[in-house]
Structures are given as C-alpha cells and as structure tokens.
Design a protein around this motif. Structure first.
Motif, PDB file in Angstrom:
ATOM      1  N   ARG A  60       0.814  -1.224   0.000  1.00  0.00           N
ATOM      2  CA  ARG A  60       0.000   0.000   0.000  1.00  0.00           C
ATOM      3  C   ARG A  60       0.846   1.271   0.000  1.00  0.00           C
ATOM      4  N   PRO A  61       1.756   1.454   0.987  1.00  0.00           N
ATOM      5  CA  PRO A  61       2.592   2.665   0.943  1.00  0.00           C
ATOM      6  C   PRO A  61       3.520   2.690  -0.266  1.00  0.00           C
ATOM      7  N   ARG A  64       1.699   4.198  -3.306  1.00  0.00           N
ATOM      8  CA  ARG A  64       1.615   5.664  -3.205  1.00  0.00           C
ATOM      9  C   ARG A  64       2.964   6.299  -3.490  1.00  0.00           C
ATOM     10  N   TYR A  65       4.019   5.635  -2.997  1.00  0.00           N
ATOM     11  CA  TYR A  65       5.388   6.122  -3.219  1.00  0.00           C
ATOM     12  C   TYR A  65       5.720   6.129  -4.708  1.00  0.00           C
ATOM     13  N   SER A 179      11.638  -1.316   1.676  1.00  0.00           N
ATOM     14  CA  SER A 179      10.199  -1.075   1.825  1.00  0.00           C
ATOM     15  C   SER A 179       9.468  -1.138   0.487  1.00  0.00           C
ATOM     16  N   HIS A 180      10.094  -0.577  -0.558  1.00  0.00           N
ATOM     17  CA  HIS A 180       9.370  -0.387  -1.819  1.00  0.00           C
ATOM     18  C   HIS A 180       9.882  -1.218  -2.993  1.00  0.00           C
ATOM     19  N   ASN A 321       7.197  10.378   8.551  1.00  0.00           N
ATOM     20  CA  ASN A 321       5.929  10.934   8.115  1.00  0.00           C
ATOM     21  C   ASN A 321       4.939  10.873   9.286  1.00  0.00           C
ATOM     22  N   SER A 324       2.621   7.705   9.919  1.00  0.00           N
ATOM     23  CA  SER A 324       3.045   6.492  10.624  1.00  0.00           C
ATOM     24  C   SER A 324       2.952   6.677  12.131  1.00  0.00           C
ATOM     25  N   GLN A 348      -4.353   8.538   6.239  1.00  0.00           N
ATOM     26  CA  GLN A 348      -3.431   8.390   5.107  1.00  0.00           C
ATOM     27  C   GLN A 348      -3.703   9.403   4.015  1.00  0.00           C
ATOM     28  N   ALA A 357       0.112  12.103   1.671  1.00  0.00           N
ATOM     29  CA  ALA A 357      -0.147  10.827   0.994  1.00  0.00           C
ATOM     30  C   ALA A 357       0.795  10.600  -0.180  1.00  0.00           C
ATOM     31  N   PRO A 360       6.326   8.395   1.372  1.00  0.00           N
ATOM     32  CA  PRO A 360       6.256   7.094   2.050  1.00  0.00           C
ATOM     33  C   PRO A 360       5.911   7.268   3.526  1.00  0.00           C
ATOM     34  N   ASP A 361       5.412   6.197   4.156  1.00  0.00           N
ATOM     35  CA  ASP A 361       5.067   6.253   5.580  1.00  0.00           C
ATOM     36  C   ASP A 361       6.304   6.244   6.473  1.00  0.00           C
TER      37      ASP A 361
END
Length: 395
Positions: A60-61, A64-65, A179-180, A321, A324, A348, A357, A360-361
C-alpha cells in the motif's frame, strides 16, 4: 509440526493464482486506483512468503510512493546531471543469467556535507535504479523468466577512506529499497573490502532483511576469480580486471591514486558515529502462522507507557511521516480498534489532495517535507470535519 509442514508445502501455480486474487481483493480500491502489474504484486507476495495480508500491508505505501516519486524523479533527472557526470554510479554489463549490474565507485563518493547534498545523491541513485527497473519490467515473458526483474550491485571499495563513509545516505537508501523494492536484488558484491569496509558493513548488516543479507558478499583484493563465476570477462570493466570497455570506469581527468592512513582513533570515532546514525537495529519480526487469521489485539497494558512515547519521539526526530506516528498511536489504543481501518484511510489521505499521501510512511528526505505533511494533516477538512467537539486525543 504444523509449522514445519507448512514450510515444506510446494508453491503451486494454483496456489499463486489464489494468493494473487486474495491480494487484489485486500488492496480493494487502491488496486483499481494504482493498477499495479501482476509482476509487481508477485514480488511483494514472494517477499512476504506468499502471505497476502503481509504483502498488502507492505504494498500500500509502496504504490503511493511509486505514484508520487516517479513524476518527481523525472523532473529532477536533468537537475542532477552534475552528479551523473561524477561517474560515482555506473550501469555496465550483465551476469551470466542476464541480470544488469550497477557499479558503485566508492572512492568518487564523498560524505554528503549537508541535507541538500544528501537528498541529491539519494535521488540520483533512485533515478538510476528506477530507470533500470522500468527496463526490466518491460521485458518479454521469455526474458523475465530468466532475470525475474532483478539486478546486481557491485561496490568497488578500492581506495575507500573514512571520507567516503556516508552512513546516513545508506541508511535512507536501505529503508527505501527494502520497503518499496523487495525481491529486486540478485547479488551484491563488496569488492576490495578493507578492514574499515568490513567493520562498517558489520554495523549495517543487522538493518538488512536476513534474506537480503545472505545475497551480500564481501571480497578482498582477490575478488576477480569470484566475479568470473557470475560474469563473463567482457561484462567486467577493464579497470577492474575484465576486458569490458567501460569509459566511465576509467580514471577521470585529474583523478589520482592515493593512499590515506587513518589512525586508530579516527577509525574508532567514525565507527561510533556510524553506529549512532544507524541507531538500534530492528527486532526480528515474528512470522504469522495463518494468512487468513485476524490480527491478534495487542495487549497495551503489557507495554511500558514511557517506552511507547520515547519510540514515537525518536520517529519524530528521525523525520518520519506523521501518518506512521498517528497510526502507531491508534494501534496502541483500545478505543480506536473497532474503527481503526476507517481511521487509517482518513489519516493516510488522498494523493490527489494531500501532500502527506504523496510521501512514504517511513522516514522523509527533509525536515521541510515532514513539516509540510504535518501542516497538511492539521488543516485537512476530512479530519477536522470528523472530529467532534471534545477531547479525543487518539484522533
């Protein structure tokens, strides 16, 4: 016994198809909004050991990233031309399985002197890997079956000194990649690894995912035989011992060989500073046994309250952020749990309207970005319009 049997189960095509459907269902509107490819979804599923719940939580994050960063990095590419000309990061050659390779010439990278220089270096690396990933993702099914969208990373630490140690840069880069961009690294070699390099890698290693850490190999000055097991000679630059023609790898104008002898006190001070920048290594995460089980409620009473607040304070000071931080607070609050999934969506925000948004978180590039996200949250009508008159600290 059940755990052992689960690990031994074969991952069949039918099972993968079922997990993919479940992951898309879990993502819901976000899947329809971002439209990630099956290859992207598959990477996150593999990274989370085919748990659709854990994969959805990570993706999910990331979605968005990808949406916000792609446009931003495209705009920044021409502005960072001066960094690319320094030839610190070079894309050259492929291994025997056709994975492309990114070379880091560490002696050309000096420690970032300020926040802006750090962000510039970080974004230059992100642009390079983004371009490589886009080419890999556009590959045909036959090509994908060979390289699976992965790349190699080689850090050449020849003439590496303490002046080249940019621990803050690598801390942020590790966070972004893990993370991504899961399941993107095929193999990483740290060649010409001196005592200083090995010690610093020893400090960084606990922050790597155990699966990623196994792919990293440190080799001294006798690295060539090991590289030849993975690469043909024409895919190794001539300046590193191969026969490949790579002009970017040749010594730049005015670049000379040098030897710097650091004192024991200087090394100890730098190691201590690196340790301080990296902070405390994350605790190993416990795996969930059943993908379909609901998450167990966290027993807040068993947690020492001051420790909770100190952990949140560290996040704030580490430029996280606000999303989080708010969500972590909600997770620990009994009263918010029945409606937490709805509150998560509100906090979010929407990338179309909310600055927070679009990031990243996790840790943000600059303090300015963190403040922008906080102001965005504090002035969001979607939050203010839902907050009733009265004390509701958890909201």
């Amino acid at each position: 016994k059940n755990k052992e049997l689960k690990k031994k189960k074969m991952v069949t095509e039918k099972k993968i198809e079922k997990k993919m459907k479940k992951l898309k269902k879990r993502l819901g509107e976000e899947y329809m909004l971002h439209k990630p490819t099956d290859r992207t979804l598959m990477r996150f599923l593999v990274a989370r050991k085919y748990s659709s719940k854990r994969a959805a939580k990570q993706i999910r994050p990331a979605l968005r990233y990808f949406k916000t960063q792609k446009k931003h990095l495209e705009e920044r590419e021409s502005q960072l031309d001066h960094i690319f000309k320094q030839q610190k990061y070079i894309e050259f050659g492929v291994d025997k399985e056709n994975h492309p390779t990114l070379w880091f010439v560490r002696k050309r990278h000096l420690k970032s002197r300020n926040e802006q220089e750090l962000v510039d270096n970080l974004e230059a690396i992100q642009i390079l890997i983004k371009n490589m990933f886009e080419r890999l993702d556009a590959a045909s099914d036959e090509e994908w079956a060979v390289h699976h969208g992965k790349l190699n990373l080689i850090l050449d630490c020849r003439q590496y000194t303490l002046a080249n140690n940019d621990s803050e840069l690598f801390k942020r880069l590790i966070g972004i990649v893990q993370s991504h961009h899961p399941e993107r690294l095929n193999k990483c070699f740290i060649i010409n690894a001196s005592f200083i390099v090995r010690t610093i890698f020893g400090l960084v290693k606990p922050f790597l995912d155990p699966k990623t850490a196994k792919k990293v190999e440190t080799v001294g000055s006798d690295y060539l035989p090991r590289l030849k097991q993975f690469f043909t000679e024409d895919n190794i630059p001539a300046n590193v011992g191969g026969t490949g023609e790579c002009p970017e790898y040749e010594p730049m104008e005015g670049e000379k060989d040098y030897v710097v002898e650091e004192t024991e006190e200087e090394m100890k001070a730098e190691f201590a500073k690196t340790k301080e920048v990296l902070g405390k290594a994350p605790e190993p995460k416990k795996e969930e046994d059943d993908d379909d089980e609901e998450e167990e409620e966290e027993d807040v009473s068993s947690l020492w309250y001051p420790d909770q607040k100190l952990a949140l304070a560290r996040r704030k000071l580490s430029c996280y952020n606000p999303i989080s931080i708010f969500i972590t607070d909600i997770e620990r609050n009994r009263h918010a749990r029945p409606v937490k999934k709805y509150i998560h969506k509100v906090i979010q925000g929407d990338p179309e309207y909310n600055i927070r948004a679009r990031f990243p978180d996790s840790a943000l590039p600059t303090v300015r970005d963190q403040v922008s996200c906080l102001v965005d949250m504090a002035t969001d009508p979607n939050i203010l319009g839902r907050t009733y008159v009265g004390f509701a600290a958890w909201f």
